[in-house]
Enzyme design. Structure first.
Site, PDB file in Angstrom:
ATOM      1  N   GLY A  65       1.977   2.589  10.578  1.00  0.00           N
ATOM      2  CA  GLY A  65       2.937   3.677  10.372  1.00  0.00           C
ATOM      3  C   GLY A  65       3.680   4.095  11.630  1.00  0.00           C
ATOM      4  O   GLY A  65       4.354   5.125  11.634  1.00  0.00           O
ATOM      5  N   GLY A  80       2.495  -1.304   4.360  1.00  0.00           N
ATOM      6  CA  GLY A  80       2.468   0.105   3.965  1.00  0.00           C
ATOM      7  C   GLY A  80       3.868   0.633   3.706  1.00  0.00           C
ATOM      8  O   GLY A  80       4.444   0.427   2.634  1.00  0.00           O
ATOM      9  N   GLY A  81       4.457   1.277   4.708  1.00  0.00           N
ATOM     10  CA  GLY A  81       5.766   1.928   4.562  1.00  0.00           C
ATOM     11  C   GLY A  81       6.820   1.036   3.927  1.00  0.00           C
ATOM     12  O   GLY A  81       7.571   1.493   3.046  1.00  0.00           O
ATOM     13  N   GLU A  94      -7.131   5.073   7.698  1.00  0.00           N
ATOM     14  CA  GLU A  94      -6.865   6.488   7.386  1.00  0.00           C
ATOM     15  C   GLU A  94      -8.084   7.107   6.696  1.00  0.00           C
ATOM     16  O   GLU A  94      -8.343   8.302   6.857  1.00  0.00           O
ATOM     17  CB  GLU A  94      -5.588   6.603   6.531  1.00  0.00           C
ATOM     18  N   GLU A 119      -5.897  -4.660  10.826  1.00  0.00           N
ATOM     19  CA  GLU A 119      -4.850  -3.652  10.994  1.00  0.00           C
ATOM     20  C   GLU A 119      -5.131  -2.836  12.249  1.00  0.00           C
ATOM     21  O   GLU A 119      -5.931  -1.892  12.214  1.00  0.00           O
ATOM     22  CB  GLU A 119      -4.836  -2.693   9.803  1.00  0.00           C
ATOM     23  N   HIS A 161      -9.906   1.574   4.796  1.00  0.00           N
ATOM     24  CA  HIS A 161      -8.619   1.738   5.494  1.00  0.00           C
ATOM     25  C   HIS A 161      -8.814   2.706   6.664  1.00  0.00           C
ATOM     26  O   HIS A 161      -9.596   3.655   6.567  1.00  0.00           O
ATOM     27  CB  HIS A 161      -7.566   2.276   4.519  1.00  0.00           C
ATOM     28  N   ASN A 196       0.864  -1.184   0.000  1.00  0.00           N
ATOM     29  CA  ASN A 196       0.000   0.000   0.000  1.00  0.00           C
ATOM     30  C   ASN A 196       0.898   1.231   0.000  1.00  0.00           C
ATOM     31  O   ASN A 196       1.492   1.560   1.025  1.00  0.00           O
ATOM     32  CB  ASN A 196      -0.906  -0.028   1.240  1.00  0.00           C
ATOM     33  N   TRP A 197       0.978   1.861  -1.150  1.00  0.00           N
ATOM     34  CA  TRP A 197       1.866   3.032  -1.268  1.00  0.00           C
ATOM     35  C   TRP A 197       1.271   4.279  -0.620  1.00  0.00           C
ATOM     36  O   TRP A 197       1.944   5.295  -0.516  1.00  0.00           O
ATOM     37  CB  TRP A 197       2.148   3.304  -2.745  1.00  0.00           C
ATOM     38  N   LYS A 198       0.006   4.238  -0.248  1.00  0.00           N
ATOM     39  CA  LYS A 198      -0.681   5.427   0.300  1.00  0.00           C
ATOM     40  C   LYS A 198      -0.473   6.601  -0.676  1.00  0.00           C
ATOM     41  O   LYS A 198      -0.439   6.375  -1.871  1.00  0.00           O
ATOM     42  CB  LYS A 198      -0.179   5.716   1.706  1.00  0.00           C
ATOM     43  N   SER A 212       2.864  -1.896  10.402  1.00  0.00           N
ATOM     44  CA  SER A 212       4.324  -1.959  10.575  1.00  0.00           C
ATOM     45  C   SER A 212       4.895  -3.334  10.245  1.00  0.00           C
ATOM     46  O   SER A 212       5.853  -3.779  10.878  1.00  0.00           O
ATOM     47  CB  SER A 212       4.717  -1.503  11.990  1.00  0.00           C
TER      48      SER A 212
HETATM   49  P1  PGA Z   1       2.335   0.440   7.650  1.00  0.00           P
HETATM   50  O1  PGA Z   1       0.918   0.668   6.963  1.00  0.00           O
HETATM   51  O2  PGA Z   1       2.879  -0.885   7.154  1.00  0.00           O
HETATM   52  O3  PGA Z   1       3.172   1.607   7.189  1.00  0.00           O
HETATM   53  O4  PGA Z   1       2.120   0.426   9.117  1.00  0.00           O
HETATM   54  C1  PGA Z   1       0.014  -0.401   6.791  1.00  0.00           C
HETATM   55  C2  PGA Z   1      -1.240   0.127   6.154  1.00  0.00           C
HETATM   56  O5  PGA Z   1      -1.676   1.206   6.499  1.00  0.00           O
HETATM   57  O6  PGA Z   1      -1.839  -0.524   5.291  1.00  0.00           O
END
Ligand code: PGA
Length: 250
Positions: A169, A227-228, A96, A163, A94, A14-16, A206
């Site tokens: 993050g 994500g990251g 966010e 999640e 998600h 997930n590149w956000k 994470s």
């Molecule tokens: P993260 O993000 O791996 O950076 O914690 C995961 C996500 O939001 O899908």
């Protein structure tokens, strides 16, 4: 076969709101799926280029779709448009997006639009730190699942990503045991739906090459939402390679 009926673990990146055409091309040059089942969820403008760059190596997904079929919704992208551009998947709900105001009802509508357009939804659920500390982690996730249950009943191809919001993050991942416990609860909950036992549960928060193997060794966890760590092609490729090696013995 994984318990979810999915062959092998699924690794979702997930590149956000990150990336550029140049980054995508460089990333694709370095990326090696290592035989893993991989989905990369990119921002909408990069869908077409990602489909071109990753053909035969990974599927492409988007990170959200409109709750509407189309029409007068400035700034939104419909599920049908994402599918038309080559997406096979979309993240839905998600944390966010939920934090930015997406309600359970809006998440349910997105899930329905995605499935109608032939996209495989990756539904995100998870509790906040306050909810976990109050002992309400399971209750929170059950409520999120309950709100979409009627739609989910018609979408057995859905992937559900557990999640925990406090792990996203932050560099603070859940323990593999806690993730396994929550994944089992999600599987138990959705197994009551028609064909619900086909739904696989991923862990996200994470996740990286240092902890992936431990999560993937849990029998209720059928993959990872990264994500990251997905922004670095080398790091993400290592996670993919670990997913092929870490399948629990059935
Ligand atoms: P993260 O993000 O791996 O950076 O914690 C995961 C996500 O939001 O899908």
């Amino acid at each position: 076969m994984m318990p979810g009926g999915i062959a092998g673990a699924v690794i979702v990146g997930n590149w956000k709101c990150n990336g550029s055409n140049l980054k995508l091309r460089r990333w694709a040059d370095e990326f090696d799926p290592a035989g893993a089942q991989v989905v990369l969820c990119v921002p909408h403008p990069y869908i077409t280029e990602a489909v071109r760059q990753l053909a035969g190596r990974a599927e492409v997904g988007c990170q959200d779709v409109s709750a509407a079929h189309g029409g007068a919704h400035t700034g939104q992208t419909s599920a049908a448009m994402a599918a038309d551009c080559g997406c096979g998947y979309t993240i839905v709900g998600h944390s966010e997006c939920r934090a930015a105001g997406q309600t359970d009802a809006q998440v349910a509508a997105r899930l329905e639009r995605a499935a109608q357009a032939g996209l495989r939804p990756i539904l995100c659920v998870g509790e906040t730190l306050a909810q976990r500390e109050a002992g309400r982690a399971e209750q929170t996730v059950k409520k999120q699942l309950g709100a979409v249950a009627s739609v989910l009943a018609g979408c057995p191809a859905t992937l559900i990503a557990y999640e925990p919001v406090w792990a996203i993050g932050t560099g603070r991942n859940a323990t593999a045991q806690d993730a396994q416990k929550m994944a089992k609860m999600v599987r138990r909950t959705v197994s009551k739906l028609p064909e619900g036992s086909k739904i696989a549960v991923l862990y996200g928060g994470s996740a990286n090459s240092g902890n992936a193997a431990e999560f993937l060794a849990q029998e209720a966890i059928g993959g990872l939402l990264v994500g990251g760590a997905s922004l670095d092609a080398g790091e993400f490729s290592t996670v993919c390679a670990l997913s092929v090696r870490s399948l629990p013995l059935q």
